[in-house]
Design an enzyme around this catalytic site. Structure first.
Site, PDB file in Angstrom:
ATOM      1  N   SER A 125     -98.680  35.200 -33.073  1.00 13.70           N
ATOM      2  CA  SER A 125     -98.137  35.438 -34.414  1.00 13.70           C
ATOM      3  C   SER A 125     -97.472  34.207 -34.995  1.00 13.70           C
ATOM      4  CB  SER A 125     -97.147  36.604 -34.381  1.00 13.70           C
ATOM      5  OG  SER A 125     -96.022  36.305 -33.562  1.00 13.70           O
ATOM      6  N   ASP A 126     -96.591  33.569 -34.224  1.00 13.07           N
ATOM      7  CA  ASP A 126     -95.870  32.422 -34.786  1.00 13.07           C
ATOM      8  C   ASP A 126     -96.748  31.178 -34.855  1.00 13.07           C
ATOM      9  OD1 ASP A 126     -95.890  32.178 -32.027  1.00 13.07           O
ATOM     10  OD2 ASP A 126     -93.780  31.643 -31.841  1.00 13.07           O
ATOM     11  N   CYS A 127     -97.681  31.020 -33.922  1.00 20.72           N
ATOM     12  CA  CYS A 127     -98.581  29.861 -33.972  1.00 20.72           C
ATOM     13  C   CYS A 127     -99.520  29.954 -35.168  1.00 20.72           C
ATOM     14  CB  CYS A 127     -99.378  29.767 -32.678  1.00 20.72           C
ATOM     15  SG  CYS A 127     -98.353  29.576 -31.206  1.00 20.72           S
TER      16      CYS A 127
END
Length: 752
Positions: A480-482
């Site tokens: 998700s954050d990448c």
């Protein structure tokens, strides 16, 4: 066996007597003798090169002068190996932007040809043993230069006082770390009577010996043939035969947990062990505190040393283990059920291999999948051979020797964050940095995942078309954050079309948004690889013992913030695409950030150490929602929390114990990276007083070296609460970001 020769040595028995070793099969022969009788050698560091093919990184050792001439060593190679880079001293910085530019001047020299940055993503001390044991039991030759540098690294990282090894490089000695790394050194040819080995063995015996190791240690030592399988708590592949509606079905587990469980369950079900050799027979004497023949191994399945027992097994899990061992396996598990379960596990292993092109999710399931392929298909099979080619992507060389990274790299993550730092400092518009950032953009374009997995739903994989992973497209896991930071990085550069090419189309940007919008939990928060699928009650079945919060996905302020800010940036680019869904997603996510805040104003960090890390993310999320020090009580509490922990020298520092205990644990020395995180947090909060920030930035600037670099300090990252992991590029990325943001807010005035 890996190789065949070593010298004989006197070996300890459990009663303290000794016998002469007849022969040590499978060990790498030491070529020189040093203190305590072990080799004291290093490879020629000028012969190492980091090969980077579209982000896939393998360290190569060039054995001829002709090869070295054709492939000169790069600045990055020299830096990673701890050699002199010969980079020039720069004009000492007086202002924040000058210091940021000096830092980027150095860091830009570490960019690799595909456009990414790489680093030593080490820290965990339980990774190399799985790899080396797999090599040994599959009789895979271990190159002498690998063996030499693995030994060097392990001895360099032995505990300075007791000679043991811990779960990670800053941890206290444990049975897990000491038993497994001692075993690696013996397999690589180190004499048991080397003084350092005697010291490590004494520590291991003081802790209770290998019988008091955690589940993973007992698994690998049973594979090696040092222990018997009765000592391993059940890992039944039949769990994959459960209907999907069952609350404990493995598809509900965190992806790392299920991808380790699957090959482990296959090997456990086969009860496969390497035939006993002279060396493994000797290891029985060295790792155990009583004679092997006197041990009833089934009585030691639940024995574990206090140092290793971070997450004690629950009575429920112990009862389930008892049922499986005493009732299910001997009376109810038919040969047909066993075969069906093993076949299902193998099918999932094959799918994981195909969907990651044999890179696998990480360095735990990678060797396990390799071993499963060897057992199932044989040494000449394509799956086994492909694994052997890919496993070196996990290995890394540094100034101490060869270690095993926590994944096959940090390529997409660190490259995206560097672009974010350049934006904060205003460097994206500076022609000096355009070639570097163009290569970074080209790398991110190349690494966006463009297709879904094979059998996506039946392999229980999250949607990934349009995502970015943590490392490479080849590895193939959406995060998700990448994905969010990759999307923001692309938008940052492609919003300057006169400077940077448009490489990622709007359709592909929309694909990224489509992935992100699948990542939200009912709580409003976001997890890492996929939304939470199971109940937190599944932690009652956590058998790993050394880790916490490992069974399922959880909400993370860090991941949630990256998603919020990515959606916000995308709305500026394409305000009409799924606008209502994005707005609702963001509102729920911001509500989660508020709920996750503790009464003292802090947030607990799960991927970095610890409160400083989560706090800088959370305040970025609130800033994106328009909340500042002036208008938000939550922001004011967060700022006060940080101000209360500012050290006398102007910096901030907390130890990894904060992650373990959930309480701020003060580091005796301020940390450049953590200081930068807090400066960024206060700037995102629009904290009105610049003086605490100036004091912090002076510390960051004073610790900058004359060539622009910052030196490595304490470890930066964490996973599963108890294991720390290194992010050495953070010492460049976040100081550059903090210095740039301050100059933009308060002006680029001299601070030194």
């Amino acid at each position: 066996m890996a190789t065949v020769t070593t010298t004989s040595s006197a070996m300890p028995l459990a009663n303290g007597t000794y016998k002469r070793q007849e022969k040590t099969n499978g060990a790498v022969k030491d070529s020189a003798r040093g203190k305590g009788g072990v080799a004291e050698s290093k490879t020629d560091r000028t012969r190492w090169r980091l090969e980077d093919e579209r982000g896939c990184q393998i360290w190569r050792y060039l054995e001829s002068d002709e090869e070295c001439e054709k492939w000169p060593q790069s600045v990055a190679d020299k830096y990673f190996l701890g050699m002199d880079t010969s980079l020039p001293d720069l004009e000492p910085a007086k202002t924040p932007l000058h210091a940021a530019a000096n830092g980027l001047s150095f860091f830009s020299q570490l960019q690799l040809p595909p456009g990414n940055w790489a680093c030593d993503y080490g820290g965990p001390m339980f990774l190399l043993p799985g790899l080396v044991i797999t090599w040994y039991v599959t009789e895979t030759p271990i190159p002498s230069y690998y063996a030499t540098e693995i030994k060097n690294y392990l001895f360099a990282r032995a505990h300075s006082e007791d000679g043991g090894w811990g779960l990670h490089i800053e941890g206290e000695s444990t049975v897990f770390g000491t038993a497994m790394n001692y075993t690696v050194l013996r397999l690589l040819g180190v004499d048991a009577e080397d003084a350092r080995m005697r010291k490590a063995r004494a520590t291991l015996w003081r802790l209770g010996g290998a019988l008091r190791g955690p589940h993973w240690a007992k698994f690998w030592l049973s594979v090696l043939g040092v222990l018997e399988w009765d000592v391993v708590n059940p890992v039944p592949p039949e769990l994959w035969l459960l209907p999907e509606w069952v609350p404990i079905a493995p598809w509900r587990w965190w992806c790392h947990m299920r991808q380790v469980f699957t090959p482990m369950s296959y090997v456990y079900s086969r009860r496969w062990s390497y035939p006993l050799t002279d060396l493994t027979r000797q290891l029985r004497s060295e790792l155990l505190t009583q004679p092997f023949e006197s041990i009833t191994f089934s009585k030691h399945r639940n024995d574990i040393a206090p140092t290793d027992n971070y997450h004690p097994k629950t009575w429920i899990l112990r009862f389930i283990f008892w049922l499986v061992v005493t009732i299910w396996q001997p009376f109810l598990r038919t040969a047909a059920i066993k075969k069906k379960a093993e076949d299902k596990a193998w099918w999932l292993i094959e799918a994981e291999d195909e969907n990651s092109d044999f890179a696998n999710l990480g360095p735990v399931n990678g060797p396990m999948n390799t071993l499963a392929a060897y057992i199932r298909c044989g040494p000449d099979s394509r799956p086994f051979r492909e694994h052997l080619k890919t496993l070196p992507e996990f290995l890394w060389m540094n100034n101490e020797g060869m270690l095993m990274n926590g994944t096959n790299g940090v390529q997409c993550w660190d490259t995206s964050l560097l672009i974010k730092a350049c934006k904060a400092a205003g460097f994206c518009e500076d022609p000096q940095w355009t070639p570097m950032l163009t290569r970074a953009l080209e790398f991110l374009e190349d690494q966006q995942i463009e297709a879904e997995c094979r059998d996506q739903h039946t392999t229980y994989r999250q949607k990934r078309k349009g995502a970015w992973g943590f490392s490479t497209k080849k590895q193939g896991y959406a995060v998700s954050d990448c994905t969010s930071e990759g999307l923001k990085a692309v938008l940052t550069l492609q919003s300057l079309p006169k400077t940077y090419p448009i490489l990622v189309s709007d359709a592909r940007l929309q694909d990224a948004i489509d992935v992100i919008l699948t990542m939200q939990n009912k709580s409003g928060g976001c997890a890492s690889y996929e939304p939470t699928r199971g109940s937190e009650l599944l932690e009652h079945l956590n058998a790993a013992e050394v880790f916490g919060r490992i069974m399922i996905e959880y909400d993370y302020p860090e991941c949630t913030t990256s998603v919020i800010t990515a959606l916000h940036a995308f709305q500026k680019h394409a305000p009409t695409y799924r606008a209502a869904e994005i707005a609702a997603f963001k509102a729920r996510a911001v509500e989660y950030i508020h709920r996750a805040q503790r009464p003292d104003g802090s947030w607990y960090g799960s991927w970095g150490i610890c409160f400083t890390y989560a706090g800088f993310f959370a305040l970025e999320a609130l800033a994106c929602a328009g909340e500042t020090y002036e208008n938000s009580e939550s922001v004011r509490r967060a700022c006060q929390f940080f101000l209360d922990h500012q050290m006398e020298d102007g910096g901030w520092g907390e130890t990894y114990r904060s992650c373990e205990t959930g309480v701020w644990c003060q580091h005796p020395k301020s940390q450049v990276v953590q200081t930068a995180w807090v400066v960024i947090a206060l700037l995102e909060a629009e904290f009105p007083d610049p003086e605490p920030l100036k004091k912090a930035l002076r510390l960051i600037m004073r610790r900058q070296q004359r060539n622009g670099e910052w030196l490595q300090e304490a470890i930066e990252g964490v996973f599963n609460k108890s294991c720390m992991i290194s992010y050495p590029n953070y010492k460049f990325i976040f100081p550059i970001m903090a210095l740039g943001m301050f100059a933009k807010r308060f002006g680029d005035e001299p601070l030194l």
